[in-house]
Design a protein around this motif. Structure first.
Motif, PDB file in Angstrom:
ATOM      1  N   LYS A 294       0.937  -1.180  -0.350  1.00 31.14           N
ATOM      2  CA  LYS A 294      -0.093   0.128   0.381  1.00 31.14           C
ATOM      3  C   LYS A 294       0.916   1.155   0.052  1.00 31.14           C
ATOM      4  CE  LYS A 294      -3.925  -1.931   1.796  1.00 31.14           C
ATOM      5  NZ  LYS A 294      -5.428  -1.503   3.401  1.00 31.14           N
ATOM      6  N   VAL A 295       1.870   1.709   0.746  1.00 37.37           N
ATOM      7  CA  VAL A 295       3.018   2.299   1.008  1.00 37.37           C
ATOM      8  C   VAL A 295       3.714   2.515  -0.144  1.00 37.37           C
ATOM      9  CG1 VAL A 295       4.812   3.603   1.743  1.00 37.37           C
ATOM     10  CG2 VAL A 295       3.439   2.403   2.995  1.00 37.37           C
ATOM     11  N   ASP A 296       3.548   1.790  -1.261  1.00 37.46           N
ATOM     12  CA  ASP A 296       4.174   1.566  -2.858  1.00 37.46           C
ATOM     13  C   ASP A 296       3.688   2.175  -3.821  1.00 37.46           C
ATOM     14  OD1 ASP A 296       6.590   1.091  -4.464  1.00 37.46           O
ATOM     15  OD2 ASP A 296       5.177  -0.188  -5.510  1.00 37.46           O
ATOM     16  N   TYR A 297       1.848   1.829  -3.128  1.00 36.29           N
ATOM     17  CA  TYR A 297       1.444   2.112  -4.648  1.00 36.29           C
ATOM     18  C   TYR A 297       1.062   3.759  -4.286  1.00 36.29           C
ATOM     19  CZ  TYR A 297      -0.298  -2.700  -6.233  1.00 36.29           C
ATOM     20  OH  TYR A 297       0.100  -3.830  -6.498  1.00 36.29           O
ATOM     21  N   THR A 298       0.998   4.440  -2.629  1.00 36.65           N
ATOM     22  CA  THR A 298       0.997   5.376  -2.889  1.00 36.65           C
ATOM     23  C   THR A 298       1.757   6.497  -2.666  1.00 36.65           C
ATOM     24  OG1 THR A 298      -0.278   5.121  -0.748  1.00 36.65           O
ATOM     25  CG2 THR A 298       0.290   7.220  -1.038  1.00 36.65           C
ATOM     26  N   LYS A 299       3.112   5.518  -3.095  1.00 34.91           N
ATOM     27  CA  LYS A 299       4.213   6.451  -2.770  1.00 34.91           C
ATOM     28  C   LYS A 299       4.288   7.611  -5.355  1.00 34.91           C
ATOM     29  CE  LYS A 299       9.138   7.071  -2.994  1.00 34.91           C
ATOM     30  NZ  LYS A 299      10.485   6.142  -2.974  1.00 34.91           N
ATOM     31  N   GLN A 300       3.766   5.789  -6.081  1.00 34.59           N
ATOM     32  CA  GLN A 300       4.027   6.044  -7.056  1.00 34.59           C
ATOM     33  C   GLN A 300       2.867   6.725  -7.517  1.00 34.59           C
ATOM     34  OE1 GLN A 300       2.949   2.406  -9.116  1.00 34.59           O
ATOM     35  NE2 GLN A 300       4.409   1.441  -7.679  1.00 34.59           N
ATOM     36  N   ILE A 301       1.624   7.248  -6.371  1.00 32.91           N
ATOM     37  CA  ILE A 301       0.461   7.858  -7.017  1.00 32.91           C
ATOM     38  C   ILE A 301       0.936   9.233  -7.081  1.00 32.91           C
ATOM     39  CG2 ILE A 301      -1.955   8.808  -6.372  1.00 32.91           C
ATOM     40  CD1 ILE A 301      -2.669   5.652  -5.336  1.00 32.91           C
ATOM     41  N   VAL A 302       1.162   9.766  -5.478  1.00 32.30           N
ATOM     42  CA  VAL A 302       1.979  10.448  -4.888  1.00 32.30           C
ATOM     43  C   VAL A 302       3.378  11.320  -6.186  1.00 32.30           C
ATOM     44  CG1 VAL A 302       3.415  12.358  -3.879  1.00 32.30           C
ATOM     45  CG2 VAL A 302       1.962  10.775  -2.819  1.00 32.30           C
ATOM     46  N   ASP A 303       4.235  10.334  -6.963  1.00 29.58           N
ATOM     47  CA  ASP A 303       4.770  10.954  -7.652  1.00 29.58           C
ATOM     48  C   ASP A 303       4.326  11.293  -8.786  1.00 29.58           C
ATOM     49  OD1 ASP A 303       6.868  10.118  -6.099  1.00 29.58           O
ATOM     50  OD2 ASP A 303       7.034   8.209  -7.320  1.00 29.58           O
ATOM     51  N   ARG A 304       3.546  10.704  -9.176  1.00 30.77           N
ATOM     52  CA  ARG A 304       2.541  10.829 -10.995  1.00 30.77           C
ATOM     53  C   ARG A 304       1.636  12.045 -10.695  1.00 30.77           C
ATOM     54  NH1 ARG A 304      -0.735   5.220 -12.416  1.00 30.77           N
ATOM     55  NH2 ARG A 304       1.390   4.423 -12.800  1.00 30.77           N
ATOM     56  N   GLU A 305       1.157  12.487  -9.329  1.00 26.37           N
ATOM     57  CA  GLU A 305       0.637  14.189  -8.931  1.00 26.37           C
ATOM     58  C   GLU A 305       1.406  15.178  -8.816  1.00 26.37           C
ATOM     59  OE1 GLU A 305      -2.475  15.026  -8.081  1.00 26.37           O
ATOM     60  OE2 GLU A 305      -3.563  13.078  -8.324  1.00 26.37           O
ATOM     61  N   HIS A 306       2.786  14.491  -8.966  1.00 23.49           N
ATOM     62  CA  HIS A 306       3.908  15.709  -8.849  1.00 23.49           C
ATOM     63  C   HIS A 306       4.258  15.841 -10.247  1.00 23.49           C
ATOM     64  CE1 HIS A 306       5.769  14.668  -4.632  1.00 23.49           C
ATOM     65  NE2 HIS A 306       4.511  15.836  -4.277  1.00 23.49           N
TER      66      HIS A 306
ATOM     67  N   LEU B 207      -2.810  17.189  -2.425  1.00 28.58           N
ATOM     68  CA  LEU B 207      -1.639  17.240  -1.932  1.00 28.58           C
ATOM     69  C   LEU B 207      -1.616  17.115  -0.688  1.00 28.58           C
ATOM     70  CD1 LEU B 207       1.269  18.582  -3.505  1.00 28.58           C
ATOM     71  CD2 LEU B 207       0.462  16.448  -4.044  1.00 28.58           C
ATOM     72  N   SER B 208      -2.436  17.757   0.141  1.00 24.09           N
ATOM     73  CA  SER B 208      -2.953  17.289   0.961  1.00 24.09           C
ATOM     74  C   SER B 208      -3.939  16.467   1.430  1.00 24.09           C
ATOM     75  CB  SER B 208      -3.562  19.241   1.731  1.00 24.09           C
ATOM     76  OG  SER B 208      -4.075  18.766   3.209  1.00 24.09           O
ATOM     77  N   VAL B 209      -4.695  15.879   0.990  1.00 26.13           N
ATOM     78  CA  VAL B 209      -5.477  15.308   0.977  1.00 26.13           C
ATOM     79  C   VAL B 209      -5.143  13.780   1.123  1.00 26.13           C
ATOM     80  CG1 VAL B 209      -8.161  13.779   0.080  1.00 26.13           C
ATOM     81  CG2 VAL B 209      -7.466  16.199  -0.288  1.00 26.13           C
ATOM     82  N   ILE B 210      -4.277  13.645   0.080  1.00 25.41           N
ATOM     83  CA  ILE B 210      -3.193  12.648  -0.006  1.00 25.41           C
ATOM     84  C   ILE B 210      -2.972  12.672   1.362  1.00 25.41           C
ATOM     85  CG2 ILE B 210      -1.439  11.480  -1.269  1.00 25.41           C
ATOM     86  CD1 ILE B 210      -2.459  12.533  -3.560  1.00 25.41           C
TER      87      ILE B 210
END
Length: 293
Positions: free
Chosen positions: A63-75, A137-140
């Motif tokens: 889950k942490v890995d997926y969340t990191k990928q999502i944050v990178d895509r958002e950036h 980003l705050s919600v994430i």
């Protein structure tokens, strides 16, 4: 705990077959119902707890890995959006500059005013876009914090369960009632609403000849779970020791209504031997209508 182990084994067996999961589930349920002796030991239970813990940790890491990928895509999306907005504003400025170049004859003040308005509009658009992505980003970030809290809670619950399981194994190895009571008290310190520990403690207390203490423990269990059959049975034994046979029959009848097999156990239980010649007790064992309360 035995039901939990059997359920985990059944799920693991079902996961190895993807073609006919319905048939496998029915076969697993049939094999479980036909078991005539336990398939587990304390070591297997500990092994299964460790495996469940590892599965939870692996899932948390995933889950942490997926969340990191999502944050990178958002950036990445933010960078592209800002670049797109900047290019758009630049081209728009060039267009306006070309259209207003004819104002050179009018004077530098008109050109300066047009430039100021374009720059102000560009700043407003960029600020609005940045604020929008900051909110996302705050919600994430809040979601990540909640997931981290859930992971910590699950890890603490697993450790607590392992400690309680170790204490149960220790209680099973001890013979003396006093030693068992000490172990049950440790379990209750970890989880004070553990009905099973309270009822087993009441059983040990009865062995020490303290029926009133056992009654108080069973009443605590019934406050948590009014339909706890073990507590009702222990109350029947405790009131029998106090020679309050009517009260004993009342609680034994409630216990037998919840678990039919108690009737056979009552007939051979040494704690209920004083009730052997008591007519309501005989009717309760024979399951005659007069025994109903």
């Amino acid at each position: 705990m035995s039901r939990f182990i059997i359920l985990v084994i059944t799920l693991l067996l079902a996961n190895f077959s993807y073609g006919d999961s319905g048939d496998n589930d029915s076969k697993a349920e049939q094999e479980i119902t036909e078991l005539d002796k336990p398939l587990y030991s304390p070591f297997i239970e500990r092994y299964m707890l460790d495996e469940v813990k590892q599965l939870r940790l692996d899932l948390s890491a995933q889950k942490v890995d997926y969340t990191k990928q999502i944050v990178d895509r958002e950036h990445h999306s933010v960078d592209r959006a800002v670049a797109y907005a900047t290019d758009t504003v630049t081209y728009f400025f060039y267009l306006v500059a070309g259209a207003t170049s004819i104002l050179v004859l009018v004077g530098w003040n008109s050109i300066h005013e047009a430039k100021t308005q374009v720059q102000s509009l560009a700043d407003e658009k960029i600020s609005a876009l940045i604020k929008e992505y900051e909110d996302r980003l705050s919600v994430i970030e809040q979601q990540l914090q909640q997931k981290s809290k859930n992971i910590d809670d699950n890890r603490e619950e697993i450790e607590l369960t392992q400690n309680i399981q170790s204490l149960w194994l220790r209680a099973a190895q001890d013979i003396g009632p006093s030693n068992k009571i000490a172990v049950y008290d440790q379990i209750l310190k970890l989880r004070e609403d553990n009905c099973e520990a309270l009822t087993y403690k009441a059983d040990a207390v009865l062995d020490l000849g303290e029926p009133q203490w056992a009654i108080n423990l069973c009443q605590q269990v019934l406050e948590i779970n009014p339909d706890n059959d073990h507590a009702l049975y222990q109350l029947g034994c405790a009131y029998t020791a106090l020679e309050q046979y009517d009260e004993a029959i009342r609680y034994l009848t409630q216990a037998a209504a919840l678990v039919e097999s108690y009737r056979e156990e009552m007939a051979v239980d040494p704690a209920l031997k004083p009730l052997a010649d008591f007519a309501p007790f005989q009717r309760l064992i024979d399951h005659t209508p007069e025994a109903q309360v």
